[in-house]
Design a protein around this motif. Structure first.
Motif, PDB file in Angstrom:
ATOM      1  N   HIS A 185      -2.145   3.958   0.781  1.00 21.98           N
ATOM      2  CA  HIS A 185      -0.974   3.382   1.447  1.00 21.98           C
ATOM      3  C   HIS A 185      -0.230   2.494   0.467  1.00 21.98           C
ATOM      4  O   HIS A 185      -0.827   1.831  -0.373  1.00 21.98           O
ATOM      5  CB  HIS A 185      -1.383   2.604   2.702  1.00 21.98           C
ATOM      6  N   ALA A 188       4.093   0.642  -0.163  1.00 20.20           N
ATOM      7  CA  ALA A 188       5.400   0.361   0.424  1.00 20.20           C
ATOM      8  C   ALA A 188       6.470   0.372  -0.651  1.00 20.20           C
ATOM      9  O   ALA A 188       6.186   0.127  -1.831  1.00 20.20           O
ATOM     10  CB  ALA A 188       5.387  -0.994   1.123  1.00 20.20           C
ATOM     11  N   SER A 206       1.516  -3.082   0.690  1.00 18.10           N
ATOM     12  CA  SER A 206       0.792  -2.647   1.879  1.00 18.10           C
ATOM     13  C   SER A 206      -0.652  -3.144   1.875  1.00 18.10           C
ATOM     14  O   SER A 206      -1.386  -2.954   0.906  1.00 18.10           O
ATOM     15  CB  SER A 206       0.808  -1.123   1.952  1.00 18.10           C
ATOM     16  N   HIS A 216       6.988   2.611   4.521  1.00 15.60           N
ATOM     17  CA  HIS A 216       5.533   2.596   4.392  1.00 15.60           C
ATOM     18  C   HIS A 216       5.072   4.032   4.224  1.00 15.60           C
ATOM     19  O   HIS A 216       5.418   4.893   5.025  1.00 15.60           O
ATOM     20  CB  HIS A 216       4.889   1.960   5.639  1.00 15.60           C
TER      21      HIS A 216
END
Length: 120
Positions: free
Chosen positions: A43, A45, A56, A91
């Motif tokens: 993950h 951002a 993130s 995201h």
């Protein structure tokens, strides 16, 4: 306030602006999106019109101001660039699944557009 992302276009949080010069957190949850046996493996951002303060971060379970609980929650801390009228925060997640064949998903984006309230 929670917004539902349909996966097709950015969510416009027109009723929840960020103040110019402020640092805020935006939260993304994936409770209803993840399939059984699927986990988020990566993950990150990105932002347009602002600066990411904290990339993130997995936050676990969070409860919003209405009392709704979200288990798979990620947060991004950000601020608006001076003079910006809005910030677009994206995201991105990738997943994997259990089983003989990994049916995970790669580079799935969810974006939110946050208006910037500039002082008069």
């Amino acid at each position: 306030m929670a917004y539902t992302h349909d996966g097709k276009k950015p969510v416009n949080s027109k009723n929840d602006p960020i103040n110019a010069g402020a640092i805020e957190w935006e939260y993304f949850h994936y409770d209803d999106w993840l399939r059984p046996g699927e986990t988020i493996t990566a993950h990150t951002a990105s932002i347009v019109g602002g600066t990411i303060v904290t990339d993130s971060t997995y936050l676990g379970t969070m409860v919003d101001d209405t009392g709704a609980s979200y288990d798979q929650t990620y947060g991004v801390e950000y601020s608006a660039t001076e003079g910006a009228t809005s910030v677009t925060l994206t995201h991105r997640v990738s997943t994997s699944t259990t089983g003989a064949v990994d049916l995970g998903r790669t580079d799935i984006d969810r974006s939110v557009i946050v208006p910037v309230r500039n002082p008069l």
